[in-house]
Design a protein around this motif. Structure first.
Motif, PDB file in Angstrom:
ATOM      1  N   SER A  47       8.493  98.970   7.012  1.00 40.69           N
ATOM      2  CA  SER A  47       9.801  99.250   6.423  1.00 40.69           C
ATOM      3  C   SER A  47      10.890  99.227   7.490  1.00 40.69           C
ATOM      4  N   THR A  48      10.559  99.702   8.698  1.00 44.39           N
ATOM      5  CA  THR A  48      11.540  99.684   9.791  1.00 44.39           C
ATOM      6  C   THR A  48      11.890  98.257  10.179  1.00 44.39           C
ATOM      7  N   VAL A  49      10.894  97.395  10.263  1.00 47.22           N
ATOM      8  CA  VAL A  49      11.128  95.990  10.595  1.00 47.22           C
ATOM      9  C   VAL A  49      12.053  95.344   9.567  1.00 47.22           C
ATOM     10  N   SER A  50      11.825  95.621   8.293  1.00 44.34           N
ATOM     11  CA  SER A  50      12.670  95.072   7.237  1.00 44.34           C
ATOM     12  C   SER A  50      14.108  95.570   7.366  1.00 44.34           C
ATOM     13  N   GLU A  51      14.253  96.847   7.693  1.00 44.06           N
ATOM     14  CA  GLU A  51      15.588  97.425   7.859  1.00 44.06           C
ATOM     15  C   GLU A  51      16.307  96.795   9.042  1.00 44.06           C
ATOM     16  N   MET A  52      15.574  96.546  10.124  1.00 49.84           N
ATOM     17  CA  MET A  52      16.179  95.930  11.305  1.00 49.84           C
ATOM     18  C   MET A  52      16.721  94.542  10.980  1.00 49.84           C
ATOM     19  N   ARG A  53      15.983  93.768  10.222  1.00 44.82           N
ATOM     20  CA  ARG A  53      16.430  92.418   9.872  1.00 44.82           C
ATOM     21  C   ARG A  53      17.675  92.479   8.986  1.00 44.82           C
ATOM     22  N   LYS A  54      17.742  93.474   8.100  1.00 43.84           N
ATOM     23  CA  LYS A  54      18.919  93.617   7.247  1.00 43.84           C
ATOM     24  C   LYS A  54      20.164  93.935   8.064  1.00 43.84           C
ATOM     25  N   ARG A  55      19.969  94.547   9.216  1.00 43.17           N
ATOM     26  CA  ARG A  55      21.094  94.921  10.075  1.00 43.17           C
ATOM     27  C   ARG A  55      21.369  93.863  11.145  1.00 43.17           C
ATOM     28  N   ASN A  56      20.885  92.648  10.881  1.00 47.24           N
ATOM     29  CA  ASN A  56      21.153  91.488  11.738  1.00 47.24           C
ATOM     30  C   ASN A  56      20.612  91.675  13.158  1.00 47.24           C
ATOM     31  N   ILE A  57      19.440  92.271  13.246  1.00 45.36           N
ATOM     32  CA  ILE A  57      18.740  92.394  14.521  1.00 45.36           C
ATOM     33  C   ILE A  57      17.670  91.310  14.558  1.00 45.36           C
ATOM     34  N   SER A  58      17.769  90.403  15.518  1.00 41.93           N
ATOM     35  CA  SER A  58      16.866  89.254  15.586  1.00 41.93           C
ATOM     36  C   SER A  58      15.722  89.511  16.560  1.00 41.93           C
ATOM     37  N   PHE A  59      14.540  89.070  16.188  1.00 44.19           N
ATOM     38  CA  PHE A  59      13.364  89.181  17.055  1.00 44.19           C
ATOM     39  C   PHE A  59      12.260  88.299  16.496  1.00 44.19           C
ATOM     40  N   GLY A  60      11.315  87.980  17.344  1.00 46.37           N
ATOM     41  CA  GLY A  60      10.187  87.174  16.918  1.00 46.37           C
ATOM     42  C   GLY A  60       9.104  88.031  16.277  1.00 46.37           C
ATOM     43  N   THR A  61       7.917  87.463  16.147  1.00 44.79           N
ATOM     44  CA  THR A  61       6.789  88.214  15.603  1.00 44.79           C
ATOM     45  C   THR A  61       6.401  89.323  16.561  1.00 44.79           C
ATOM     46  N   LEU A  62       6.295  90.548  16.055  1.00 42.95           N
ATOM     47  CA  LEU A  62       5.961  91.691  16.889  1.00 42.95           C
ATOM     48  C   LEU A  62       4.457  91.939  16.864  1.00 42.95           C
ATOM     49  N   ASP A  63       3.863  91.977  18.039  1.00 43.42           N
ATOM     50  CA  ASP A  63       2.420  92.199  18.160  1.00 43.42           C
ATOM     51  C   ASP A  63       2.100  93.664  17.857  1.00 43.42           C
ATOM     52  N   SER A  64       1.227  93.895  16.895  1.00 46.05           N
ATOM     53  CA  SER A  64       0.875  95.266  16.507  1.00 46.05           C
ATOM     54  C   SER A  64      -0.437  95.741  17.131  1.00 46.05           C
ATOM     55  N   LYS A  65      -1.036  94.909  17.969  1.00 43.63           N
ATOM     56  CA  LYS A  65      -2.318  95.257  18.573  1.00 43.63           C
ATOM     57  C   LYS A  65      -2.128  96.156  19.785  1.00 43.63           C
ATOM     58  N   ASP A  66      -2.821  97.295  19.788  1.00 43.86           N
ATOM     59  CA  ASP A  66      -2.780  98.187  20.941  1.00 43.86           C
ATOM     60  C   ASP A  66      -3.593  97.589  22.085  1.00 43.86           C
ATOM     61  N   GLY A  67      -3.144  97.825  23.311  1.00 47.74           N
ATOM     62  CA  GLY A  67      -3.854  97.321  24.477  1.00 47.74           C
ATOM     63  C   GLY A  67      -4.337  98.442  25.362  1.00 47.74           C
ATOM     64  N   ASN A  68      -4.679  98.100  26.598  1.00 45.92           N
ATOM     65  CA  ASN A  68      -5.151  99.082  27.571  1.00 45.92           C
ATOM     66  C   ASN A  68      -4.506  98.813  28.920  1.00 45.92           C
ATOM     67  N   ALA A  69      -4.354  99.870  29.701  1.00 51.42           N
ATOM     68  CA  ALA A  69      -3.785  99.731  31.044  1.00 51.42           C
ATOM     69  C   ALA A  69      -4.285 100.884  31.907  1.00 51.42           C
ATOM     70  N   TYR A  70      -3.832 100.915  33.157  1.00 50.81           N
ATOM     71  CA  TYR A  70      -4.347 101.879  34.127  1.00 50.81           C
ATOM     72  C   TYR A  70      -3.218 102.619  34.832  1.00 50.81           C
ATOM     73  N   TYR A  71      -3.582 103.695  35.488  1.00 46.09           N
ATOM     74  CA  TYR A  71      -2.776 104.221  36.581  1.00 46.09           C
ATOM     75  C   TYR A  71      -3.228 103.451  37.813  1.00 46.09           C
ATOM     76  N   LEU A  72      -2.278 102.876  38.538  1.00 46.31           N
ATOM     77  CA  LEU A  72      -2.602 102.105  39.729  1.00 46.31           C
ATOM     78  C   LEU A  72      -1.968 102.744  40.954  1.00 46.31           C
TER      79      LEU A  72
END
Length: 271
Positions: A40-65
């Motif tokens: 619903s947020t993505v739909s609202e953003m588009r209605k407010r003329n906010i442009s963006f590509g496909t948003l990746d919804s997959k969670d990833g992993n990272a470290y403390y380095l």
């Protein structure tokens, strides 16, 4: 220094930060989201003329380095040719003025400077960097440290070419020889979670475009002469009217929005 000794040093540093990081995590405002809410947020953003590509919804992993200061640039500076070089021992920063400037345009500058990096007599450890258009401007080309663990968007591992009147005339360079994993990998927020959370917190104005959304490591803090890095989402937002861009930073572990430090340093306090 022996690798095992370095590892022990980082373990001591990291454990000394455990309470600090744990409390920061507990006190932070967690990113709460669901698939339906994000949709619903993505739909609202588009209605407010906010442009963006496909948003990746997959969670990833990272470290403390972690890393320690090294003198790899100073030790190899004699390999450089056709330039005047200075080295700052305190910041471990190399500054070079080219004897012959390099003509570039906005269209060809990446190709030309990528080729320039291939020769060690031009730039030390050139293959350890990649061009970062997200951080670059018309007057500066920024290359960031990159490796198997990811990219480093931080002044401690960066190569910056200065451009004046269409010619590259100098550069500054810092270098991290190696990064050490300080803790087992942890899950990070997805691109979609980060973008929708920025919008929910009024960080993305109407009539704007999300130009870039990249996750990279940046300095969290320095302890016992060791630098600790954490994964951060860097989101570039461009106003369609003014054409002015701004970069929002989000802690990839917690989803918290990072406010710029008052001293202009690339580091930040954990939130």
């Amino acid at each position: 220094m022996d690798f095992r000794r370095i590892e022990v040093i980082f373990l001591i540093v990291f454990f000394s930060l455990d309470i600090f990081l744990f409390l920061s995590f507990r006190n932070s405002q967690q990113l709460v989201s669901s698939s339906s809410t994000n949709t619903s947020t993505v739909s609202e953003m588009r209605k407010r003329n906010i442009s963006f590509g496909t948003l990746d919804s997959k969670d990833g992993n990272a470290y403390y380095l972690g890393s320690q200061p090294d003198n790899s640039l100073a030790q190899n500076v004699d390999k450089l040719r056709n330039q005047e070089v200075q080295y700052d021992e305190e910041d471990h920063r190399l500054t070079s003025t080219l004897n012959s400037t390099i003509a570039v345009t906005n269209d060809n500058r990446k190709k030309i400077m990528d080729k320039f990096l291939e020769k060690e007599t031009n730039v030390l450890f050139g293959r350890d960097y990649k061009y970062a258009p997200q951080l670059s401007t018309t007057s500066q080309m920024v290359y960031v440290g990159t490796g198997d663990l990811g990219d480093v968007y931080d002044k401690t591992d960066q190569l910056v070419f200065s451009i004046e009147n269409g010619r590259v005339d100098s550069y500054t360079q810092t270098h991290v020889k190696s990064l050490i994993i300080l803790h087992e990998r942890q899950s990070v927020k997805s691109e979609k979670d980060v973008i929708t959370n920025l919008y929910a917190n009024s960080e993305i104005p109407n009539n704007s475009k999300i130009s870039y959304a990249n996750m990279a490591y940046t300095k969290l803090l320095v302890a016992k002469n060791s630098t600790i890095y954490i994964p951060v989402w860097f989101v570039t937002i461009k106003n369609k009217d003014s054409k002015v861009s701004s970069v929002k930073k989000v802690n990839a572990f917690t989803g918290n929005i990072i406010k710029n430090s008052t001293n202009g340093d690339s580091s930040y306090n954990a939130q």
